[in-house]
Design an enzyme around this catalytic site. Structure first.
Site, short mmCIF file in Angstrom:
data_model
loop_
_atom_site.label_atom_id
_atom_site.label_comp_id
_atom_site.label_asym_id
_atom_site.label_seq_id
_atom_site.Cartn_x
_atom_site.Cartn_y
_atom_site.Cartn_z
N SER A 66 -1.74 -16.26 9.51
CA SER A 66 -2.60 -17.35 9.99
C SER A 66 -1.80 -18.63 10.22
CB SER A 66 -3.69 -17.65 8.97
OG SER A 66 -4.47 -16.51 8.71
N1 SAH Z 1 -2.92 -13.56 4.20
C1 SAH Z 1 -2.10 -12.96 5.26
C2 SAH Z 1 -2.91 -12.82 6.53
C3 SAH Z 1 -2.56 -11.55 7.26
S1 SAH Z 1 -3.71 -11.10 8.52
C4 SAH Z 1 -0.83 -13.77 5.46
O1 SAH Z 1 -0.67 -14.82 4.83
O2 SAH Z 1 0.04 -13.33 6.21
C5 SAH Z 1 -4.95 -10.24 7.60
C6 SAH Z 1 -4.52 -8.99 6.87
O3 SAH Z 1 -5.70 -8.36 6.37
C7 SAH Z 1 -3.81 -7.94 7.72
O4 SAH Z 1 -2.56 -7.67 7.16
C8 SAH Z 1 -4.73 -6.72 7.64
O5 SAH Z 1 -4.04 -5.47 7.61
C9 SAH Z 1 -5.47 -6.97 6.33
N2 SAH Z 1 -6.76 -6.27 6.18
C10 SAH Z 1 -7.72 -6.03 7.11
N3 SAH Z 1 -8.76 -5.35 6.57
C11 SAH Z 1 -8.44 -5.15 5.25
C12 SAH Z 1 -9.11 -4.51 4.16
N4 SAH Z 1 -10.29 -3.90 4.30
N5 SAH Z 1 -8.49 -4.50 2.96
C13 SAH Z 1 -7.28 -5.09 2.79
N6 SAH Z 1 -6.61 -5.71 3.78
C14 SAH Z 1 -7.18 -5.75 4.99
#
Ligand code: SAH
Length: 223
Positions: A66
């Site tokens: 993000s």
């Molecule tokens: N907090 C992260 C944001 C990554 S984008 C950062 O700082 O980089 C959001 C992430 O959520 C992705 O990696 C995606 O694979 C994960 N995601 C999506 N659905 C999910 C679920 N049901 N359980 C765990 N992770 C999930």
């Protein structure tokens, strides 16, 4: 300090000053942004010059880290106190988890993509030596019942709705910050007032990658 590092540290300071102008006034959040090097969470060094600009950055598995203001905004909404037990859904690059850890939280973070889980575990533990983050490979919709209850929960992917399992894993007085909606999400902060009462606030529209059902049964792979 090498030339590149000198430039990036200057950009990092500028980002912290800019965040102040955008309504981020929690000194604990601003301090964490000054401490954690966002470029270390970007695998491809060609993108490092962008690391301290307010843009999302592509990471593995078609996901994105993000933009800094979104990370700062969610972190501020959580009202983190030192030693708070915080559950994060969506570890991704590990940057948001590292920010919360730098704020003094005990972080538990779940990722559904095995490749991201493995890479980020190596980065946070072996490369950066962060001790107050525990990573799990599994399904964020289920949360972590074995580790519950949590003081705070942060969801960093766009949820179709607020999972009741996550509300159940919050302490009374606890807070969940979660973007809810398809395509575009409304940022919601929900405070658990009692075992069956919640206070909900909305904080405008954001765009996250979607929260998806997991490919594994149950949660495993902690360290
Ligand atoms: N907090 C992260 C944001 C990554 S984008 C950062 O700082 O980089 C959001 C992430 O959520 C992705 O990696 C995606 O694979 C994960 N995601 C999506 N659905 C999910 C679920 N049901 N359980 C765990 N992770 C999930």
């Amino acid at each position: 300090m090498g030339g590149l590092d000198f430039v990036l540290q200057g950009k990092k300071k500028a980002l912290v000053s800019w965040l102040r102008t955008q309504g981020i006034d929690d000194e604990n959040v601003l301090n964490a942004f000054g401490v954690v090097d966002r470029h270390r969470f970007i695998e491809n060094s060609l993108f490092w010059h962008n690391a301290y600009e307010n843009t999302p950055v592509p990471i593995a598995c078609g996901q994105t880290m993000s933009q800094p203001l979104t990370v700062a905004f969610q972190s501020q909404l959580l009202n983190i106190c030192k030693k708070d037990k915080v559950l994060e859904i969506g570890t991704g690059s590990g940057y948001q988890a590292a920010i919360l850890a730098a704020m003094g939280a005990m972080v538990y973070s779940i990722e559904r993509q095995i490749e991201l889980f493995r890479k980020t575990r190596i980065l946070l533990k072996d490369t950066l030596g962060i001790t107050n983050v525990n990573l799990f490979y599994g399904d964020g919709f289920k949360g972590l019942p074995d580790e519950a209850p949590f003081d705070k929960i942060i969801v960093t992917c766009g949820a179709p709705e607020v999972p009741t399992s996550l509300l159940a894993q919050l302490k009374v007085g606890g807070i969940i910050v979660i973007p809810v909606g398809d395509g575009v999400q409304e940022m919601k902060r929900i405070t658990k007032v009692s075992d069956d009462e919640y206070h909900q606030e909305s904080f405008g529209e954001f765009k996250f990658v979607p929260m998806l059902e997991s490919m594994v049964k149950g949660n495993r792979g902690s360290f």
